[in-house]
Design a protein around this motif. Structure first.
Motif, PDB file in Angstrom:
ATOM      1  N   ARG A 160       0.859  -1.185   0.000  1.00 28.98           N
ATOM      2  CA  ARG A 160       0.000   0.000   0.000  1.00 28.98           C
ATOM      3  C   ARG A 160       0.891   1.230   0.000  1.00 28.98           C
ATOM      4  O   ARG A 160       1.964   1.250   0.604  1.00 28.98           O
ATOM      5  CB  ARG A 160      -0.964   0.009   1.183  1.00 28.98           C
ATOM      6  N   LEU A 161       0.411   2.241  -0.690  1.00 31.33           N
ATOM      7  CA  LEU A 161       1.119   3.506  -0.824  1.00 31.33           C
ATOM      8  C   LEU A 161       0.599   4.512   0.190  1.00 31.33           C
ATOM      9  O   LEU A 161      -0.622   4.640   0.370  1.00 31.33           O
ATOM     10  CB  LEU A 161       0.917   4.074  -2.231  1.00 31.33           C
ATOM     11  N   VAL A 162       1.529   5.220   0.814  1.00 29.79           N
ATOM     12  CA  VAL A 162       1.210   6.399   1.616  1.00 29.79           C
ATOM     13  C   VAL A 162       2.054   7.525   1.025  1.00 29.79           C
ATOM     14  O   VAL A 162       3.275   7.495   1.086  1.00 29.79           O
ATOM     15  CB  VAL A 162       1.533   6.201   3.114  1.00 29.79           C
ATOM     16  N   ALA A 163       1.390   8.485   0.402  1.00 27.18           N
ATOM     17  CA  ALA A 163       2.069   9.624  -0.217  1.00 27.18           C
ATOM     18  C   ALA A 163       1.729  10.871   0.594  1.00 27.18           C
ATOM     19  O   ALA A 163       0.556  11.177   0.801  1.00 27.18           O
ATOM     20  CB  ALA A 163       1.628   9.793  -1.661  1.00 27.18           C
ATOM     21  N   THR A 164       2.759  11.557   1.049  1.00 26.16           N
ATOM     22  CA  THR A 164       2.571  12.745   1.878  1.00 26.16           C
ATOM     23  C   THR A 164       3.093  13.967   1.123  1.00 26.16           C
ATOM     24  O   THR A 164       4.265  14.004   0.730  1.00 26.16           O
ATOM     25  CB  THR A 164       3.319  12.597   3.217  1.00 26.16           C
ATOM     26  N   VAL A 165       2.229  14.932   0.908  1.00 32.69           N
ATOM     27  CA  VAL A 165       2.605  16.157   0.212  1.00 32.69           C
ATOM     28  C   VAL A 165       3.433  17.018   1.164  1.00 32.69           C
ATOM     29  O   VAL A 165       2.991  17.338   2.266  1.00 32.69           O
ATOM     30  CB  VAL A 165       1.362  16.932  -0.270  1.00 32.69           C
ATOM     31  N   THR A 166       4.641  17.369   0.733  1.00 32.42           N
ATOM     32  CA  THR A 166       5.483  18.246   1.550  1.00 32.42           C
ATOM     33  C   THR A 166       5.403  19.694   1.077  1.00 32.42           C
ATOM     34  O   THR A 166       5.608  20.614   1.868  1.00 32.42           O
ATOM     35  CB  THR A 166       6.951  17.764   1.558  1.00 32.42           C
ATOM     36  N   GLU A 167       5.090  19.889  -0.214  1.00 33.36           N
ATOM     37  CA  GLU A 167       4.939  21.247  -0.744  1.00 33.36           C
ATOM     38  C   GLU A 167       4.166  21.195  -2.059  1.00 33.36           C
ATOM     39  O   GLU A 167       4.398  20.315  -2.882  1.00 33.36           O
ATOM     40  CB  GLU A 167       6.311  21.876  -0.979  1.00 33.36           C
ATOM     41  N   ALA A 168       3.265  22.149  -2.232  1.00 34.82           N
ATOM     42  CA  ALA A 168       2.545  22.343  -3.493  1.00 34.82           C
ATOM     43  C   ALA A 168       2.546  23.842  -3.761  1.00 34.82           C
ATOM     44  O   ALA A 168       1.987  24.611  -2.985  1.00 34.82           O
ATOM     45  CB  ALA A 168       1.121  21.805  -3.402  1.00 34.82           C
ATOM     46  N   ARG A 169       3.213  24.231  -4.843  1.00 39.03           N
ATOM     47  CA  ARG A 169       3.340  25.673  -5.112  1.00 39.03           C
ATOM     48  C   ARG A 169       3.407  25.921  -6.609  1.00 39.03           C
ATOM     49  O   ARG A 169       3.713  25.035  -7.394  1.00 39.03           O
ATOM     50  CB  ARG A 169       4.593  26.226  -4.442  1.00 39.03           C
ATOM     51  N   ARG A 170       3.138  27.163  -6.966  1.00 39.92           N
ATOM     52  CA  ARG A 170       3.345  27.610  -8.342  1.00 39.92           C
ATOM     53  C   ARG A 170       4.776  28.105  -8.472  1.00 39.92           C
ATOM     54  O   ARG A 170       5.317  28.710  -7.548  1.00 39.92           O
ATOM     55  CB  ARG A 170       2.379  28.731  -8.715  1.00 39.92           C
ATOM     56  N   SER A 171       5.365  27.875  -9.609  1.00 40.78           N
ATOM     57  CA  SER A 171       6.708  28.359  -9.881  1.00 40.78           C
ATOM     58  C   SER A 171       6.716  29.885  -9.858  1.00 40.78           C
ATOM     59  O   SER A 171       5.814  30.522 -10.414  1.00 40.78           O
ATOM     60  CB  SER A 171       7.173  27.855 -11.245  1.00 40.78           C
ATOM     61  N   ALA A 172       7.722  30.470  -9.231  1.00 41.35           N
ATOM     62  CA  ALA A 172       7.839  31.932  -9.185  1.00 41.35           C
ATOM     63  C   ALA A 172       8.146  32.493 -10.563  1.00 41.35           C
ATOM     64  O   ALA A 172       7.665  33.566 -10.934  1.00 41.35           O
ATOM     65  CB  ALA A 172       8.931  32.339  -8.195  1.00 41.35           C
ATOM     66  N   SER A 173       8.920  31.791 -11.362  1.00 41.89           N
ATOM     67  CA  SER A 173       9.306  32.292 -12.686  1.00 41.89           C
ATOM     68  C   SER A 173       8.330  31.875 -13.789  1.00 41.89           C
ATOM     69  O   SER A 173       8.278  32.514 -14.838  1.00 41.89           O
ATOM     70  CB  SER A 173      10.715  31.817 -13.039  1.00 41.89           C
ATOM     71  N   LYS A 174       7.576  30.807 -13.562  1.00 39.35           N
ATOM     72  CA  LYS A 174       6.595  30.325 -14.546  1.00 39.35           C
ATOM     73  C   LYS A 174       5.288  30.037 -13.812  1.00 39.35           C
ATOM     74  O   LYS A 174       5.038  28.908 -13.402  1.00 39.35           O
ATOM     75  CB  LYS A 174       7.105  29.056 -15.226  1.00 39.35           C
ATOM     76  N   PRO A 175       4.425  31.042 -13.646  1.00 37.42           N
ATOM     77  CA  PRO A 175       3.218  30.868 -12.833  1.00 37.42           C
ATOM     78  C   PRO A 175       2.223  29.840 -13.373  1.00 37.42           C
ATOM     79  O   PRO A 175       1.318  29.441 -12.658  1.00 37.42           O
ATOM     80  CB  PRO A 175       2.603  32.266 -12.785  1.00 37.42           C
ATOM     81  N   ASP A 176       2.402  29.404 -14.626  1.00 46.25           N
ATOM     82  CA  ASP A 176       1.519  28.363 -15.161  1.00 46.25           C
ATOM     83  C   ASP A 176       2.089  26.963 -14.916  1.00 46.25           C
ATOM     84  O   ASP A 176       1.612  25.981 -15.459  1.00 46.25           O
ATOM     85  CB  ASP A 176       1.259  28.594 -16.653  1.00 46.25           C
ATOM     86  N   LEU A 177       3.103  26.871 -14.044  1.00 44.93           N
ATOM     87  CA  LEU A 177       3.737  25.604 -13.700  1.00 44.93           C
ATOM     88  C   LEU A 177       3.524  25.315 -12.213  1.00 44.93           C
ATOM     89  O   LEU A 177       3.924  26.100 -11.354  1.00 44.93           O
ATOM     90  CB  LEU A 177       5.245  25.666 -14.000  1.00 44.93           C
ATOM     91  N   GLY A 178       2.859  24.195 -11.930  1.00 42.67           N
ATOM     92  CA  GLY A 178       2.688  23.762 -10.552  1.00 42.67           C
ATOM     93  C   GLY A 178       3.785  22.779 -10.188  1.00 42.67           C
ATOM     94  O   GLY A 178       4.153  21.916 -10.998  1.00 42.67           O
TER      95      GLY A 178
END
Length: 146
Positions: free
Chosen positions: A98-116
């Protein structure tokens, strides 16, 4: 899941994924043909006292579970890499992972705002809650409108 649904501290679980001997051997013969992955008789006399799955096979299972649980239907389009990877315990025939995936960070790129940019830690555990995989992955998401 869409990128907007991810947030730091979030945990995503998936599985179980049953692993059988035939799959271990088939994967290993194609991609990691070492005797302890492909020859049950020889493996029974080795340090692991039996056949074990390739670590790369374990990673592929984790990828399948992460895709099924979170990435399918998302804006995810690539990964620039994995920060680290560990296989603390072997995967054996009959294991249920079984997988346990923990998000440590989710952000938009500062230089490319259309990139998550999603940073997350993946762990796979067997049916006895023994960790068999740990990695820190980065996933990229295309957030262009339309």
């Amino acid at each position: 899941m869409k990128f907007a649904e991810f947030h730091a501290g979030q945990t995503i679980e998936a599985g179980p994924y049953p692993v059988d001997e035939a799959e271990i051997i088939r994967f290993a013969k194609a991609y990691d043909p070492q005797w302890f992955h492909t020859d049950p008789q020889a493996a029974s006399k080795g340090r692991f006292n039996g056949l074990i799955a390739s670590g790369w096979h374990t990673c592929a299972i984790a990828m399948r579970l992460a895709t099924d649980a979170a990435l399918h239907g998302s804006e995810s389009f690539a990964s620039p890499g994995i920060e680290r990877i560990r296989w603390p315990h072997p995967v054996r025939p009959g294991d249920r992972l079984r997988l346990v995936a923990t998000v440590t960070e989710a952000r938009r790129s500062a230089s490319k705002p259309d990139l998550g940019i999603l940073e997350w830690r993946w762990q796979l555990f067997n049916q006895n809650d023994r960790e068999v995989l740990e990695l820190q992955a980065t996933s990229l998401f295309d957030l262009k409108p339309g």
